[in-house]
Design a protein around this motif. Structure first.
Motif, PDB file in Angstrom:
ATOM      1  N   LYS A 142      -5.980  56.369  51.988  1.00 55.49           N
ATOM      2  CA  LYS A 142      -6.832  57.478  52.417  1.00 55.49           C
ATOM      3  C   LYS A 142      -6.864  57.493  53.948  1.00 55.49           C
ATOM      4  O   LYS A 142      -6.640  56.457  54.580  1.00 55.49           O
ATOM      5  CB  LYS A 142      -8.258  57.262  51.893  1.00 55.49           C
ATOM      6  CG  LYS A 142      -8.344  56.981  50.409  1.00 55.49           C
ATOM      7  CD  LYS A 142      -7.961  58.190  49.585  1.00 55.49           C
ATOM      8  CE  LYS A 142      -8.104  57.896  48.094  1.00 55.49           C
ATOM      9  NZ  LYS A 142      -7.189  58.686  47.277  1.00 55.49           N
ATOM     10  N   PRO A 143      -7.200  58.650  54.546  1.00 57.72           N
ATOM     11  CA  PRO A 143      -7.386  58.671  56.004  1.00 57.72           C
ATOM     12  C   PRO A 143      -8.399  57.611  56.419  1.00 57.72           C
ATOM     13  O   PRO A 143      -9.368  57.358  55.678  1.00 57.72           O
ATOM     14  CB  PRO A 143      -7.908  60.088  56.270  1.00 57.72           C
ATOM     15  CG  PRO A 143      -7.391  60.905  55.135  1.00 57.72           C
ATOM     16  CD  PRO A 143      -7.374  59.981  53.954  1.00 57.72           C
ATOM     17  N   GLU A 144      -8.145  56.994  57.552  1.00 54.06           N
ATOM     18  CA  GLU A 144      -9.055  55.992  58.128  1.00 54.06           C
ATOM     19  C   GLU A 144      -8.927  54.622  57.465  1.00 54.06           C
ATOM     20  O   GLU A 144      -9.497  53.651  57.962  1.00 54.06           O
ATOM     21  CB  GLU A 144     -10.539  56.411  58.067  1.00 54.06           C
ATOM     22  CG  GLU A 144     -10.818  57.836  58.512  1.00 54.06           C
ATOM     23  CD  GLU A 144     -10.720  58.009  60.006  1.00 54.06           C
ATOM     24  OE1 GLU A 144     -11.324  57.220  60.748  1.00 54.06           O
ATOM     25  OE2 GLU A 144     -10.000  58.942  60.425  1.00 54.06           O
ATOM     26  N   VAL A 145      -8.252  54.521  56.322  1.00 59.00           N
ATOM     27  CA  VAL A 145      -8.132  53.196  55.718  1.00 59.00           C
ATOM     28  C   VAL A 145      -7.371  52.294  56.684  1.00 59.00           C
ATOM     29  O   VAL A 145      -6.484  52.743  57.408  1.00 59.00           O
ATOM     30  CB  VAL A 145      -7.421  53.279  54.341  1.00 59.00           C
ATOM     31  CG1 VAL A 145      -5.915  53.462  54.500  1.00 59.00           C
ATOM     32  CG2 VAL A 145      -7.706  52.047  53.506  1.00 59.00           C
ATOM     33  N   ARG A 146      -7.774  51.027  56.738  1.00 60.65           N
ATOM     34  CA  ARG A 146      -7.103  50.096  57.652  1.00 60.65           C
ATOM     35  C   ARG A 146      -5.982  49.383  56.907  1.00 60.65           C
ATOM     36  O   ARG A 146      -6.221  48.612  55.989  1.00 60.65           O
ATOM     37  CB  ARG A 146      -8.118  49.091  58.209  1.00 60.65           C
ATOM     38  CG  ARG A 146      -9.226  49.751  59.036  1.00 60.65           C
ATOM     39  CD  ARG A 146     -10.357  48.802  59.289  1.00 60.65           C
ATOM     40  NE  ARG A 146     -10.878  48.258  58.041  1.00 60.65           N
ATOM     41  CZ  ARG A 146     -11.806  47.298  57.966  1.00 60.65           C
ATOM     42  NH1 ARG A 146     -12.316  46.771  59.072  1.00 60.65           N
ATOM     43  NH2 ARG A 146     -12.224  46.856  56.801  1.00 60.65           N
ATOM     44  N   LEU A 147      -4.755  49.686  57.324  1.00 58.36           N
ATOM     45  CA  LEU A 147      -3.568  49.156  56.644  1.00 58.36           C
ATOM     46  C   LEU A 147      -2.855  48.166  57.548  1.00 58.36           C
ATOM     47  O   LEU A 147      -2.536  48.490  58.697  1.00 58.36           O
ATOM     48  CB  LEU A 147      -2.611  50.312  56.296  1.00 58.36           C
ATOM     49  CG  LEU A 147      -1.216  49.911  55.816  1.00 58.36           C
ATOM     50  CD1 LEU A 147      -1.274  49.264  54.434  1.00 58.36           C
ATOM     51  CD2 LEU A 147      -0.283  51.119  55.799  1.00 58.36           C
ATOM     52  N   GLU A 158       9.020  52.315  57.409  1.00 47.94           N
ATOM     53  CA  GLU A 158       8.850  53.595  56.723  1.00 47.94           C
ATOM     54  C   GLU A 158       7.436  53.726  56.148  1.00 47.94           C
ATOM     55  O   GLU A 158       6.822  54.797  56.237  1.00 47.94           O
ATOM     56  CB  GLU A 158       9.903  53.748  55.618  1.00 47.94           C
ATOM     57  CG  GLU A 158      11.300  53.959  56.205  1.00 47.94           C
ATOM     58  CD  GLU A 158      12.394  54.025  55.146  1.00 47.94           C
ATOM     59  OE1 GLU A 158      12.091  53.866  53.944  1.00 47.94           O
ATOM     60  OE2 GLU A 158      13.559  54.230  55.532  1.00 47.94           O
ATOM     61  N   VAL A 159       6.921  52.641  55.592  1.00 47.69           N
ATOM     62  CA  VAL A 159       5.551  52.678  55.070  1.00 47.69           C
ATOM     63  C   VAL A 159       4.569  52.935  56.214  1.00 47.69           C
ATOM     64  O   VAL A 159       3.631  53.744  56.092  1.00 47.69           O
ATOM     65  CB  VAL A 159       5.194  51.366  54.328  1.00 47.69           C
ATOM     66  CG1 VAL A 159       3.699  51.276  54.066  1.00 47.69           C
ATOM     67  CG2 VAL A 159       5.973  51.274  53.019  1.00 47.69           C
ATOM     68  N   ALA A 160       4.798  52.276  57.352  1.00 49.17           N
ATOM     69  CA  ALA A 160       3.910  52.477  58.509  1.00 49.17           C
ATOM     70  C   ALA A 160       3.919  53.945  58.931  1.00 49.17           C
ATOM     71  O   ALA A 160       2.858  54.539  59.178  1.00 49.17           O
ATOM     72  CB  ALA A 160       4.352  51.580  59.667  1.00 49.17           C
ATOM     73  N   ALA A 161       5.101  54.547  58.995  1.00 51.47           N
ATOM     74  CA  ALA A 161       5.205  55.949  59.422  1.00 51.47           C
ATOM     75  C   ALA A 161       4.507  56.879  58.430  1.00 51.47           C
ATOM     76  O   ALA A 161       3.761  57.780  58.826  1.00 51.47           O
ATOM     77  CB  ALA A 161       6.678  56.341  59.575  1.00 51.47           C
ATOM     78  N   THR A 162       4.759  56.662  57.145  1.00 51.18           N
ATOM     79  CA  THR A 162       4.152  57.524  56.129  1.00 51.18           C
ATOM     80  C   THR A 162       2.629  57.386  56.145  1.00 51.18           C
ATOM     81  O   THR A 162       1.899  58.393  56.118  1.00 51.18           O
ATOM     82  CB  THR A 162       4.693  57.170  54.724  1.00 51.18           C
ATOM     83  OG1 THR A 162       6.116  57.259  54.748  1.00 51.18           O
ATOM     84  CG2 THR A 162       4.134  58.111  53.670  1.00 51.18           C
ATOM     85  N   ALA A 163       2.147  56.152  56.212  1.00 54.32           N
ATOM     86  CA  ALA A 163       0.695  55.918  56.167  1.00 54.32           C
ATOM     87  C   ALA A 163       0.018  56.482  57.409  1.00 54.32           C
ATOM     88  O   ALA A 163      -1.075  57.056  57.328  1.00 54.32           O
ATOM     89  CB  ALA A 163       0.417  54.415  56.050  1.00 54.32           C
ATOM     90  N   ARG A 164       0.670  56.335  58.550  1.00 52.65           N
ATOM     91  CA  ARG A 164       0.099  56.873  59.796  1.00 52.65           C
ATOM     92  C   ARG A 164       0.003  58.397  59.718  1.00 52.65           C
ATOM     93  O   ARG A 164      -0.984  58.995  60.132  1.00 52.65           O
ATOM     94  CB  ARG A 164       0.976  56.439  60.978  1.00 52.65           C
ATOM     95  CG  ARG A 164       0.407  56.768  62.321  1.00 52.65           C
ATOM     96  CD  ARG A 164      -0.862  55.953  62.625  1.00 52.65           C
ATOM     97  NE  ARG A 164      -1.650  56.622  63.669  1.00 52.65           N
ATOM     98  CZ  ARG A 164      -2.884  57.087  63.497  1.00 52.65           C
ATOM     99  NH1 ARG A 164      -3.508  56.947  62.341  1.00 52.65           N
ATOM    100  NH2 ARG A 164      -3.512  57.693  64.487  1.00 52.65           N
ATOM    101  N   THR A 165       1.048  59.013  59.150  1.00 49.12           N
ATOM    102  CA  THR A 165       1.065  60.466  58.991  1.00 49.12           C
ATOM    103  C   THR A 165      -0.070  60.915  58.067  1.00 49.12           C
ATOM    104  O   THR A 165      -0.627  61.996  58.236  1.00 49.12           O
ATOM    105  CB  THR A 165       2.434  60.917  58.434  1.00 49.12           C
ATOM    106  OG1 THR A 165       3.448  60.454  59.331  1.00 49.12           O
ATOM    107  CG2 THR A 165       2.527  62.424  58.313  1.00 49.12           C
ATOM    108  N   LEU A 166      -0.434  60.067  57.107  1.00 53.33           N
ATOM    109  CA  LEU A 166      -1.539  60.379  56.195  1.00 53.33           C
ATOM    110  C   LEU A 166      -2.899  60.109  56.834  1.00 53.33           C
ATOM    111  O   LEU A 166      -3.933  60.343  56.203  1.00 53.33           O
ATOM    112  CB  LEU A 166      -1.417  59.542  54.911  1.00 53.33           C
ATOM    113  CG  LEU A 166      -0.240  59.846  53.993  1.00 53.33           C
ATOM    114  CD1 LEU A 166      -0.171  58.827  52.861  1.00 53.33           C
ATOM    115  CD2 LEU A 166      -0.342  61.262  53.427  1.00 53.33           C
ATOM    116  N   GLY A 167      -2.884  59.542  58.050  1.00 57.03           N
ATOM    117  CA  GLY A 167      -4.151  59.317  58.740  1.00 57.03           C
ATOM    118  C   GLY A 167      -4.686  57.904  58.661  1.00 57.03           C
ATOM    119  O   GLY A 167      -5.806  57.638  59.108  1.00 57.03           O
TER     120      GLY A 167
END
Lengths: 391, 62
Positions: A142-147, A158-167
């Protein structure tokens, strides 16, 4: 051959089955896969499938009509094999005998070996290998989740890019000095890191995970990383345990000869990223290759080897790609073998560029950042420069 | 034989061009162009092109 059993029902297993039919195998074909899903494409799992719910038919592989009559044993893990008796054992208790065997069991994610987490406490831990893995991670992004992404290779980036794009709030932790260091080299890795940083991804490089805590991770230098979700993208382990007890060299995947036969056996071949084979395009060192093009290439050659039809040397030109944000990386050849001599062939790394990777002065790999129009030219350069074996 | 490319999926990787250059090509800007009704003699090459498409955007019909 009366019956050929293919163990593994992902890209390598599917293509092996199709290529066996194409090469004339009219007998029985049994394909065993541990996942319940029909063969599907994995690269989207760290991108489109992570970003949004995607129907299975969107990622399922096109399959040739020739394998519709195969006996597909999906959702069935393999537990063992007796190569002398020509039989494989399945988790449902059945044994299947064969005249020919294709090993296509692939890889599973390596897990972090770090102490500290009690069950049910601390961050939610994930890997990205299967459709089910991707769905479980997506539910958490979710947006704002700390990953925290542990590992800065293809999957991690790739996961970092996708997750960042999701917020998501994204931190990448890795032992190397730059992301994707081994396949790309330091300059390319640094440019990739800068592009991620401009989007707001944080990097904690040169460190490893010491332990899980109630609030995230503690790193080897004592740094604490607050994380709700941890993705472990720290490489893969070949799935070969089921072959133990047959005297095979399983030290890193399944050792094959240049025809993809396992230890010179005429009735057993291996395909995909579990196969360790020499590529005379470069040298005679057997290596596993974890690139998307390899299952299809190895399947075609191995099918013919199994049916006793091969004369030609197997010397694939590996290729890979990666999409991160609006960035397209494409590669041909074996850049990792030429990491000691990297030259800018075209463009500017801060925009679009082509890098050449050389070994003993010879071009062995090319990586392109954008520059799509130049792709055929560089691929031809790599193919033309090959020392084709004369024997 | 009929070749269909889902252009919503296609991302111009160009892998099909290497498998079946008689049917698929990239224009000067790196965009895919293809022959939608190639000769049946090219079937194996077209099947290979469909196999190697990273986006699995190519369908082959009789």
């Amino acid at each position: 051959m009366r019956r050929i059993v293919v163990v593994g029902a992902s890209l390598g297993g599917l293509r092996a089955a199709e290529q066996l039919r194409a090469a004339g195998h009219a007998g029985e074909l049994v394909v065993v896969g541990d996942e319940p899903h029909p063969p599907y494409n994995r690269p989207p799992l760290s991108k489109e499938v992570l970003a949004a719910e995607v129907a299975l038919d969107r990622v399922a592989f096109r399959t040739r009509a020739s394998v519709a009559d195969a006996d597909w044993r999906l959702g069935t893990a393999v537990t063992g094999a007796d190569l002398a008796a020509r039989v494989v054992r399945l988790a449902d208790g059945t044994e299947v005998s064969y005249d020919g065997l294709v090993i296509a069991t692939g890889l599973r994610p390596r897990r972090l070996d770090a102490p500290g987490q009690d069950p049910g406490a601390g961050p939610s831990r994930h890997v990205v290998r299967t459709l089910d893995d991707a769905a479980a991670l997506r539910a958490r992004l979710k947006p704002e989740v700390r990953l925290a992404v542990v590992g800065a290779g293809f999957i991690g980036c790739e996961v970092a890019a996708t997750a960042r794009t999701l917020g998501a709030d994204v931190t990448v932790v890795a032992p190397e000095s730059e992301p994707m260091l081994r396949p790309l080299g330091a300059d390319f890795g640094a440019e990739l890191r800068r592009r991620h940083q401009r989007r707001g991804v944080r990097f904690l490089l040169g460190r490893t995970v010491a332990r899980f805590t109630g609030t995230g991770l503690e790193l080897s230098d004592g740094t604490s990383v607050d994380a709700d979700v941890v993705v472990e993208a720290v490489g893969s382990v070949p799935c070969v345990e089921w072959l133990e007890g047959n005297g095979l060299d399983l030290s890193d995947g399944v050792l094959c000869d240049g025809a993809l036969r396992v230890e010179g056996r005429p009735d057993v071949v291996a395909v995909g990223d579990v196969a360790r084979f020499p590529n005379p395009r470069y040298d005679d060192v057997p290596r596993r290759v974890e690139h998307w093009s390899i299952p299809t290439d190895t399947a075609k050659h191995a099918a013919r080897s199994l049916l006793g039809e091969n004369g030609r040397p197997f010397m694939p030109l590996p290729s890979f790609w990666s999409d991160q944000y609006d960035l397209r990386l494409q590669s041909f050849g074996a850049p990792a073998l030429g990491g000691g001599d990297i030259r800018l062939l075209e463009g500017d790394l801060s925009e679009e560029a082509v890098l050449g990777y050389h070994r003993d002065g010879r071009l062995v790999g090319v990586v392109m950042l954008g520059c799509g129009g130049s792709l055929p030219r560089y691929r031809k350069l790599l193919l033309d420069d090959t020392r084709v074996p004369t024997s | 034989m009929k070749v269909i490319v889902d252009m919503d999926r296609c991302q111009d990787h160009g892998q099909c061009v290497f498998s079946a250059p008689e049917v698929f090509r990239l224009d000067g800007a790196g965009r895919l162009e293809f022959e939608s009704a190639p000769d049946d003699a090219l079937r194996e090459a077209v099947e290979e092109a469909a196999d190697v498409c990273p986006l699995q955007a190519i369908t082959v019909e009789d």
